[in-house]
Write an enzyme that holds these catalytic residues in place. Structure first.
Site, short mmCIF file in Angstrom:
data_model
loop_
_atom_site.label_atom_id
_atom_site.label_comp_id
_atom_site.label_asym_id
_atom_site.label_seq_id
_atom_site.Cartn_x
_atom_site.Cartn_y
_atom_site.Cartn_z
N ASP A 216 13.59 43.17 15.64
CA ASP A 216 12.13 43.41 16.47
C ASP A 216 11.83 44.82 16.73
OD1 ASP A 216 10.14 43.06 18.51
OD2 ASP A 216 10.81 40.42 18.13
N HIS B 185 11.00 46.31 13.65
CA HIS B 185 9.18 45.79 14.13
C HIS B 185 8.27 47.37 14.32
CE1 HIS B 185 9.55 41.53 14.59
NE2 HIS B 185 9.89 42.05 13.05
#
Length: 469
Positions: A273, A296
């Site tokens: 993430d 991310h």
């Protein structure tokens, strides 16, 4: 005595030697037992043998040269990675917490198995947790003995606290990553509670603490977020290594919330993430020299979910590298939120095969379709400078709110080219975003910011008088 009853000088001399030896022995005994503390042998001063032939008189000892040492084996920890050492660790913490400039030591080659635990202050100032071995979590939900799933190691109400060392905190998260809420319900010991996917534990959390330093350790394979700071101030994170696989869900590297005066530097983060996530209530955050990927990217948000107030200001992200990440530098907000993000600088960022290097998404929505809403978190004074490298899908995506435009966006010295492996590029997007380009940008489509006065153009749609930061 002599034969005439007069004391012999030789007797005086022998008696003086005996008194000296007795006094020296008593002093050594006091020192070995921690300067008069009640523990048998948990506290030691100066150099301390770690059990592997090495000495603790390393670079770390220079920070607390006269600190008493509390090593966890002396409090009953077995360190075999099988026996639960939670109680021994808690007792060690309690003892060290009461002593100024104390150091808790987890020796190298030690594997400390710890169940969910809260290590709470306030403590005497200068407390150090020295991790040279490994702290390991229980191996999945079946071994989770407590229903509190929001965090594994929870530090609370601390002041002037340091974590350092050459060791590792291992969350053993693989057993959690792809488990469904129904299976999670069946495997946990407290089956009367209801669980969902968001309740998987954060590995290390700090709450309501001041003047924290975390340096040099590794944190890996958390069930969810690796390192979280909530309601903290005066935080410094340096030379950390955080790692989990790129497909491990929701495993943010570092998560900041309601925290101020934060520095994150010289660290490597790979996860599933956001490498670093900045949430509401954060200000005066400086992030530099970060290598991020997979993951991310570095994100502000998502902010404003369920109409909540979000306030973020004075954020600097600079001198960092993104490799094979989904996004580079991103701001994401939910429709219907209120508040503001202002005074943000993204500078000297290198991207390599990043899907979308520059993103503002004010239509952020997880898990399906979200209804359109008028209110939005306002974005202003956002700077992009020296953003260079390659992208895989889209160079820039600025999707600002229909009703509340992004204002004072500055972009300059941006050079982005497609990766050699790119297939199916998307057209760059600038929607309702106002500002100017101060220097060269490439491709030319990046020079898409609107000019003029957005307030007069959009004023009829504004509905923001009831919430301010």
């Amino acid at each position: 005595m002599s034969n005439n009853g007069v004391p012999n000088p030789i007797h005086y001399w022998l008696l003086s030697i005996q008194i000296f030896l007795f006094s020296s022995s008593a002093l050594n005994a006091r020192t070995a037992h921690g300067w008069g503390t009640k523990h048998q042998n948990p506290i030691k001063g100066g150099s301390h043998n770690l059990g592997d032939g090495s000495s603790s008189s390393s670079v770390y000892d220079s920070y607390q040269p006269y600190s008493p040492i509390f090593d966890v084996p002396s409090f009953g920890a077995r360190g075999d990675g099988v026996s639960d050492d939670s109680k021994a660790f808690q007792v060690t913490w309690s003892a060290a917490c009461a002593v100024k400039n104390a150091t808790i030591k987890i020796p190298s080659k030690f594997r400390l198995l710890i169940s969910p635990i809260t290590l709470q202050g306030p403590c005497e100032p200068g407390l150090v947790l020295q991790i040279d071995g490994m702290i390991v979590a229980p191996g999945g939900p079946r071994m989770w003995l407590k229903p509190e799933l929001l965090q594994w190691i929870n530090f609370k109400n601390l002041h002037d606290f340091v974590i350092q060392g050459r060791g590792t905190i291992n969350g053993q998260g693989s057993a959690w990553w792809w488990i469904t809420p129904r299976i999670l319900q069946n495997q946990l010991t407290n089956r009367n509670s209801r669980y969902d996917d968001t309740m998987k534990p954060t590995a290390v959390r700090f709450y309501s603490s001041l003047n924290l330093t975390i340096r040099d350790i590794q944190i890996q394979n958390s069930p969810r977020c690796h390192l979280k700071f909530d309601n903290c101030a005066g935080v410094k994170v340096t030379n950390l290594s955080i790692s989990s696989p790129g497909d491990s869900p929701n495993t943010d590297g570092i998560h900041l919330q309601n925290s101020q005066r934060v520095e994150v530097e010289n660290s490597t983060i790979s996860c599933g993430d956001d490498c670093i996530s900045i949430q509401t209530g954060c200000s005066d955050v400086n992030i530099q020299n970060i290598k991020c990927g997979p993951g991310h990217g570095i994100s502000i948000g998502g902010l404003g979910k369920d109409g909540t107030l979000a306030c973020v200001s004075n954020i600097v992200v600079q001198n960092s590298i993104m490799v094979d990440t989904l996004y580079g530098i991103r701001i994401k907000t939910w429709q219907g939120g209120v508040g503001s993000v202002k005074s943000v600088i993204f500078s000297d960022i290198e991207v390599s095969n990043v899907k979308v290097p520059i993103m503002i998404d004010q239509f952020y929505c997880e898990g399906g379709t979200c209804r359109n809403k008028t209110d939005a978190v306002s974005l202003t004074n956002i700077t992009y400078n020296q953003i260079n490298g390659t992208y895989a899908t889209q160079a820039i995506h600025l999707a600002c709110s229909d009703s509340i435009p992004c204002t004072n966006i500055s972009m300059g010295n941006v050079l982005l080219t497609p990766s050699t492996t790119t297939k199916g590029l998307m057209q760059d997007l600038c929607w309702n975003s106002y500002g100017k380009s101060l220097a060269t940008v490439f491709p030319p489509s990046l020079n898409c910011l609107e000019t003029g006065n957005p307030l007069s153009k959009k004023a009829s749609n504004f509905n923001r008088t009831h919430f301010t930061c």
